[in-house]
Design a protein around this motif. Structure first.
Motif, PDB file in Angstrom:
ATOM      1  N   ALA A 196       0.830  -1.206   0.000  1.00 58.29           N
ATOM      2  CA  ALA A 196       0.000   0.000   0.000  1.00 58.29           C
ATOM      3  C   ALA A 196       0.865   1.257   0.000  1.00 58.29           C
ATOM      4  CB  ALA A 196      -0.935   0.002   1.199  1.00 58.29           C
ATOM      5  N   ALA A 197       1.937   1.249   0.780  1.00 57.26           N
ATOM      6  CA  ALA A 197       2.837   2.405   0.822  1.00 57.26           C
ATOM      7  C   ALA A 197       3.492   2.640  -0.539  1.00 57.26           C
ATOM      8  CB  ALA A 197       3.889   2.207   1.904  1.00 57.26           C
ATOM      9  N   ARG A 198       3.882   1.576  -1.199  1.00 54.12           N
ATOM     10  CA  ARG A 198       4.466   1.723  -2.542  1.00 54.12           C
ATOM     11  C   ARG A 198       3.448   2.313  -3.508  1.00 54.12           C
ATOM     12  NH1 ARG A 198       9.104   1.725  -1.138  1.00 54.12           N
ATOM     13  NH2 ARG A 198      10.301  -0.143  -0.718  1.00 54.12           N
ATOM     14  N   ARG A 199       2.219   1.839  -3.415  1.00 59.05           N
ATOM     15  CA  ARG A 199       1.149   2.349  -4.291  1.00 59.05           C
ATOM     16  C   ARG A 199       0.878   3.826  -4.053  1.00 59.05           C
ATOM     17  NH1 ARG A 199      -3.446  -2.432  -4.229  1.00 59.05           N
ATOM     18  NH2 ARG A 199      -2.217  -3.968  -5.392  1.00 59.05           N
ATOM     19  N   MET A 200       1.166   4.315  -2.840  1.00 60.39           N
ATOM     20  CA  MET A 200       0.984   5.734  -2.514  1.00 60.39           C
ATOM     21  C   MET A 200       2.100   6.602  -3.074  1.00 60.39           C
ATOM     22  SD  MET A 200       0.016   5.588   1.512  1.00 60.39           S
ATOM     23  CE  MET A 200       0.225   7.367   1.630  1.00 60.39           C
ATOM     24  N   GLY A 201       3.136   5.977  -3.600  1.00 56.93           N
ATOM     25  CA  GLY A 201       4.251   6.733  -4.154  1.00 56.93           C
ATOM     26  C   GLY A 201       5.480   6.767  -3.275  1.00 56.93           C
ATOM     27  N   LEU A 202       5.511   5.936  -2.234  1.00 56.31           N
ATOM     28  CA  LEU A 202       6.686   5.912  -1.363  1.00 56.31           C
ATOM     29  C   LEU A 202       7.736   4.941  -1.913  1.00 56.31           C
ATOM     30  CD1 LEU A 202       4.908   5.944   2.120  1.00 56.31           C
ATOM     31  CD2 LEU A 202       5.696   7.869   0.738  1.00 56.31           C
ATOM     32  N   SER A 203       8.008   5.061  -3.187  1.00 55.19           N
ATOM     33  CA  SER A 203       8.901   4.119  -3.866  1.00 55.19           C
ATOM     34  C   SER A 203      10.374   4.314  -3.514  1.00 55.19           C
ATOM     35  CB  SER A 203       8.717   4.204  -5.381  1.00 55.19           C
ATOM     36  OG  SER A 203       8.970   5.521  -5.815  1.00 55.19           O
ATOM     37  N   ARG A 204      10.736   5.465  -3.007  1.00 53.42           N
ATOM     38  CA  ARG A 204      12.143   5.715  -2.643  1.00 53.42           C
ATOM     39  C   ARG A 204      12.396   5.602  -1.141  1.00 53.42           C
ATOM     40  NH1 ARG A 204      15.261   9.524  -6.411  1.00 53.42           N
ATOM     41  NH2 ARG A 204      14.560   8.725  -8.404  1.00 53.42           N
TER      42      ARG A 204
END
Length: 121
Positions: A61-69
């Motif tokens: 879910a965090a990755r999907r929110m844009g927390l990819s870095r």
């Protein structure tokens, strides 16, 4: 700027992948909103689940929110007998100005975990 750590938790109704993703998204958005934290200010996030949640990783879910870095990690919560079930917890490390006052976030049934925190209500 100073390094801070925020805590938060939320409960779900069932061990269901979509519920885990939705609840994690809700928790992270509320935590970021209350504290004016951006992805760029985050150092890392550590998620834990109670043993009864294994249908999905909260980090998805965090990755999907844009927390990819942002480095993300998922782990199991210590299974203490009698503890609250179906809980997703997070600890977020982030930079903010020295005078920042962290506002921890406890949502849904997880509010009972930290009734001592005004921000959890």
């Amino acid at each position: 700027m100073r390094l801070f750590a925020l805590r938060g938790a939320i409960t779900v109704e069932d061990n269901d992948a979509e519920q885990i993703l939705s609840a994690t998204d809700e928790l992270m958005r509320e935590l970021m909103s209350r504290n004016a934290v951006t992805a760029e200010a985050m150092v890392s996030c550590l998620f834990t689940n109670t043993d009864d949640l294994d249908a999905q990783f909260p980090a998805v879910a965090a990755r999907r929110m844009g927390l990819s870095r942002v480095p993300l990690m998922c782990a199991r919560e210590v299974p203490v007998p009698g503890s609250l079930p179906l809980v997703i917890r997070v600890m977020v490390h982030y930079y903010a100005p020295e005078d920042h006052e962290p506002s921890h976030v406890y949502l849904r049934g997880a509010r009972v975990l930290r009734t001592d925190l005004e921000s959890a209500q």
